[in-house]
Each structure stands twice: as structure tokens, then as C-alpha cells.
Design a protein around this motif. Structure first.
Motif, PDB file in Angstrom:
ATOM      1  N   TYR A  38     -15.621 -17.341   2.777  1.00 36.80           N
ATOM      2  CA  TYR A  38     -14.401 -17.138   2.004  1.00 36.80           C
ATOM      3  C   TYR A  38     -13.920 -15.701   2.206  1.00 36.80           C
ATOM      4  O   TYR A  38     -14.656 -14.751   1.928  1.00 36.80           O
ATOM      5  N   SER A  39     -12.664 -15.549   2.653  1.00 35.08           N
ATOM      6  CA  SER A  39     -12.144 -14.240   3.048  1.00 35.08           C
ATOM      7  C   SER A  39     -10.776 -13.966   2.453  1.00 35.08           C
ATOM      8  O   SER A  39     -10.043 -14.885   2.072  1.00 35.08           O
ATOM      9  N   ALA A  40     -10.431 -12.678   2.405  1.00 33.54           N
ATOM     10  CA  ALA A  40      -9.080 -12.235   2.058  1.00 33.54           C
ATOM     11  C   ALA A  40      -8.505 -11.484   3.259  1.00 33.54           C
ATOM     12  O   ALA A  40      -9.204 -10.685   3.890  1.00 33.54           O
ATOM     13  N   LEU A  41      -7.252 -11.750   3.588  1.00 30.53           N
ATOM     14  CA  LEU A  41      -6.580 -11.128   4.735  1.00 30.53           C
ATOM     15  C   LEU A  41      -5.329 -10.403   4.255  1.00 30.53           C
ATOM     16  O   LEU A  41      -4.639 -10.865   3.337  1.00 30.53           O
ATOM     17  N   LEU A  42      -5.019  -9.284   4.915  1.00 28.23           N
ATOM     18  CA  LEU A  42      -3.840  -8.499   4.557  1.00 28.23           C
ATOM     19  C   LEU A  42      -2.757  -8.652   5.618  1.00 28.23           C
ATOM     20  O   LEU A  42      -2.992  -8.384   6.802  1.00 28.23           O
ATOM     21  N   ARG A  43      -1.573  -9.054   5.191  1.00 32.94           N
ATOM     22  CA  ARG A  43      -0.425  -9.177   6.094  1.00 32.94           C
ATOM     23  C   ARG A  43       0.433  -7.929   5.985  1.00 32.94           C
ATOM     24  O   ARG A  43       0.945  -7.606   4.912  1.00 32.94           O
ATOM     25  N   VAL A  44       0.581  -7.225   7.109  1.00 35.74           N
ATOM     26  CA  VAL A  44       1.474  -6.068   7.205  1.00 35.74           C
ATOM     27  C   VAL A  44       2.460  -6.378   8.320  1.00 35.74           C
ATOM     28  O   VAL A  44       2.053  -6.591   9.473  1.00 35.74           O
ATOM     29  N   THR A  45       3.742  -6.423   8.015  1.00 35.03           N
ATOM     30  CA  THR A  45       4.736  -6.874   8.981  1.00 35.03           C
ATOM     31  C   THR A  45       5.687  -5.759   9.389  1.00 35.03           C
ATOM     32  O   THR A  45       5.929  -4.803   8.649  1.00 35.03           O
TER      33      THR A  45
ATOM     34  N   ASP B 215      -7.502 -16.221   1.904  1.00 41.21           N
ATOM     35  CA  ASP B 215      -6.479 -15.829   0.937  1.00 41.21           C
ATOM     36  C   ASP B 215      -5.640 -14.707   1.558  1.00 41.21           C
ATOM     37  O   ASP B 215      -6.127 -13.581   1.731  1.00 41.21           O
ATOM     38  N   VAL B 216      -4.403 -15.016   1.905  1.00 41.29           N
ATOM     39  CA  VAL B 216      -3.524 -14.061   2.577  1.00 41.29           C
ATOM     40  C   VAL B 216      -2.659 -13.351   1.541  1.00 41.29           C
ATOM     41  O   VAL B 216      -2.008 -13.991   0.705  1.00 41.29           O
ATOM     42  N   HIS B 217      -2.665 -12.013   1.581  1.00 44.28           N
ATOM     43  CA  HIS B 217      -1.861 -11.192   0.686  1.00 44.28           C
ATOM     44  C   HIS B 217      -1.073 -10.172   1.508  1.00 44.28           C
ATOM     45  O   HIS B 217      -1.375  -9.943   2.679  1.00 44.28           O
TER      46      HIS B 217
ATOM     47  N   SER C  13      -5.546 -14.763  12.656  1.00 48.70           N
ATOM     48  CA  SER C  13      -4.266 -14.044  12.619  1.00 48.70           C
ATOM     49  C   SER C  13      -3.098 -15.008  12.427  1.00 48.70           C
ATOM     50  O   SER C  13      -2.058 -14.625  11.884  1.00 48.70           O
ATOM     51  N   ALA C  14      -3.244 -16.244  12.868  1.00 47.80           N
ATOM     52  CA  ALA C  14      -2.167 -17.228  12.732  1.00 47.80           C
ATOM     53  C   ALA C  14      -1.793 -17.470  11.280  1.00 47.80           C
ATOM     54  O   ALA C  14      -0.645 -17.825  10.982  1.00 47.80           O
ATOM     55  N   PHE C  15      -2.743 -17.262  10.351  1.00 46.92           N
ATOM     56  CA  PHE C  15      -2.465 -17.529   8.943  1.00 46.92           C
ATOM     57  C   PHE C  15      -1.529 -16.490   8.323  1.00 46.92           C
ATOM     58  O   PHE C  15      -1.041 -16.685   7.219  1.00 46.92           O
ATOM     59  N   LEU C  16      -1.274 -15.404   9.043  1.00 52.54           N
ATOM     60  CA  LEU C  16      -0.264 -14.463   8.587  1.00 52.54           C
ATOM     61  C   LEU C  16       1.123 -15.080   8.675  1.00 52.54           C
ATOM     62  O   LEU C  16       2.008 -14.752   7.887  1.00 52.54           O
ATOM     63  N   ALA C  17       1.308 -15.972   9.653  1.00 52.81           N
ATOM     64  CA  ALA C  17       2.615 -16.582   9.898  1.00 52.81           C
ATOM     65  C   ALA C  17       2.778 -17.951   9.250  1.00 52.81           C
ATOM     66  O   ALA C  17       3.895 -18.389   8.991  1.00 52.81           O
ATOM     67  N   GLY C  18       1.681 -18.656   9.017  1.00 53.56           N
ATOM     68  CA  GLY C  18       1.756 -19.996   8.451  1.00 53.56           C
ATOM     69  C   GLY C  18       0.371 -20.558   8.209  1.00 53.56           C
ATOM     70  O   GLY C  18      -0.641 -19.910   8.493  1.00 53.56           O
ATOM     71  N   PRO C  19       0.281 -21.802   7.722  1.00 50.24           N
ATOM     72  CA  PRO C  19      -1.007 -22.377   7.350  1.00 50.24           C
ATOM     73  C   PRO C  19      -1.768 -23.029   8.498  1.00 50.24           C
ATOM     74  O   PRO C  19      -2.881 -23.526   8.291  1.00 50.24           O
ATOM     75  N   ALA C  20      -1.203 -23.035   9.693  1.00 54.60           N
ATOM     76  CA  ALA C  20      -1.825 -23.762  10.806  1.00 54.60           C
ATOM     77  C   ALA C  20      -2.594 -22.822  11.723  1.00 54.60           C
ATOM     78  O   ALA C  20      -2.097 -21.755  12.100  1.00 54.60           O
TER      79      ALA C  20
END
Length: 230
Positions: free
Chosen positions: A20-27, A161-163, A213-220
Motif C-alpha cells: 500500500y503506497s502514496a504517490l505525489l503528482r506534480v504537474t 493513493d495519489v495526491h 507513474s501511469a496512475f498520475l494520469a488515470g486509473p489504468a
């Protein structure tokens, strides 16, 4: 026992690996900031990592037969990671416990700890003080599994969990700007900026792109896993 993922087993002791992980999206417009990973050198993924548990959770997890997933080389850093093997019969109890938030990091705590560590790893130590008052907002949660893993005798269940940063104060705005600038700077080898096409292709120039990394853009998921260093 039937799971929504479509896997059926009657063996309650069948092993299932949970992570179980948390990921940070920086765009930056259509691009995403990715960090080099010491576990997979040359492969880049979003800042973040596995949740840590607090000591009172150990007895509870042990009562379910949880066996931590550790490597010899990284055992100390992996101490307390919520990654390991459970009997499949304990999976629902484990998931219900995680949902309570008891005796584990929150996503914000996990992201802050991982970000501070990873800034040092990618050579952005000077940005560390900017993390003091960060706030995060949820983007999405991606659940995978239980699914079979090629070449392994266990099933696998993963949660991401993407934030993203809430740009509420000058420190958060400056941190985002510095991460984006590092990703654009070829001399900063530990950080890149990749667009969706790069994520789907699985690399940007010589840099491999980790599939989460794909989960930054969508659920797939767009590609298979990369093996870690053992």
C-alpha cells in the motif's frame, strides 16, 4: 472465497502479497515530475512510497500471519513498511483495518517522509525546508488485485493513493516550481518531466519510467512492473 477481481480460491492459507503506497503528482502543463529510484536505478517514478505502520500494529498484523517483505540490502530503510505476505483468508480483515487509519501513517505523513528522503537522493537537498507546511489533496485511489504474479506462488494486492500539492502558501508554490525546473534541467539527472505519451511508451530517452507513474494520469496501468535491485 470470491473476490471482486474475479479470482477464486478455497485455500484460506494461500499467500497474498500486499503493498500500500502514496504517490505525489506534480504537474507542469501536460508533464509529470518523476524522480530516479534507488530501488530501480535508471527508472523514474513519482515521489512517494509505501505507508509505514506504527509499533502497536505489529501484534495485530502478526495475528493475521503477516510476514514483512524485506531485502537484505534495504532492510533498515524498509522497517515498518506496509508491504508483505498474508494468508488470503486474512485479506478482508487487513483491508478493514487499513480503512480505519489506526496505527499507520496517513497519506500526508507518508508523502512528507518520502519526499524529504527523496529530495536528498535526487540532489535537491536545498528544497527540503520548503516541505515544512505542505498540504496535499487527494486525486484518486487505485486498487489492484488480487491477481496472479508470473513466476510467483502468491497473489498480489496493491493500493496507490495519489495526491497533489495544495498550493496554499509561497513555500508550496516555490517547491513545485523548483521540482519542475529540475525536471527540465538536463544537468539534474535525478529528476525528469514526462508526458502521457512517455508514460505509455515506458521511457523518455535513456530513462525508464516505472509503471505506477501511469496512475498520475488515470486509473489504468500502462506497462508491466520493473524488477527491483535485489
Amino acid at each position: 472465497m470470491t473476490f471482486s477481481a474475479g479470482f477464486r480460491t478455497t485455500k484460506r492459507r494461500h499467500p497474498v502479497r500486499v503493498s500500500y503506497s502514496a504517490l505525489l503528482r506534480v504537474t507542469d502543463d501536460d508533464r509529470y515530475v518523476l524522480f530516479d529510484s534507488p530501488k530501480r536505478p535508471g527508472a523514474y517514478g513519482p515521489p512517494g512510497g509505501v505507508f509505514k505502520i506504527h509499533p502497536p500494529a505489529l501484534r495485530l498484523l502478526e495475528s493475521w500471519g503477516f510476514q514483512p517483505d524485506r531485502t537484505t540490502d534495504g532492510a533498515e530503510r524498509m522497517r515498518g513498511d506496509l508491504r508483505g505476505i498474508l494468508p488470503v483468508g486474512a485479506l478482508r480483515s487487513f483491508q478493514a483495518w487499513f480503512a480505519t487509519g489506526t496505527y499507520r501513517e496517513t497519506a500526508a505523513e507518508c508523502l512528507l517522509r518520502e519526499l524529504r528522503e527523496e529530495l536528498v537522493e535526487v540532489g535537491l537537498d536545498a528544497a527540503g525546508p520548503l516541505t515544512g507546511s505542505l498540504v496535499f489533496t487527494s486525486v484518486r485511489t487505485v486498487l489492484e488485485g488480487p491477481t496472479a504474479v508470473p513466476g510467483k506462488d502468491y497473489l498480489q494486492v496493491r493500493r496507490f493513493d495519489v495526491h497533489e500539492l495544495a498550493l496554499l502558501d509561497p513555500a508550496a508554490v516555490r517547491l513545485r516550481r523548483e521540482l519542475v525546473e529540475a525536471g527540465r534541467d538536463d544537468s539534474c539527472a535525478g529528476v525528469i518531466c514526462a508526458n502521457y505519451g512517455d508514460l505509455a511508451h515506458g521511457r523518455l530517452g535513456r530513462a525508464l519510467i516505472a509503471p505506477q507513474s501511469a496512475f498520475l494520469a488515470g486509473p489504468a496501468r500502462l506497462g508491466p512492473d520493473l524488477p527491483p535491485v535485489r
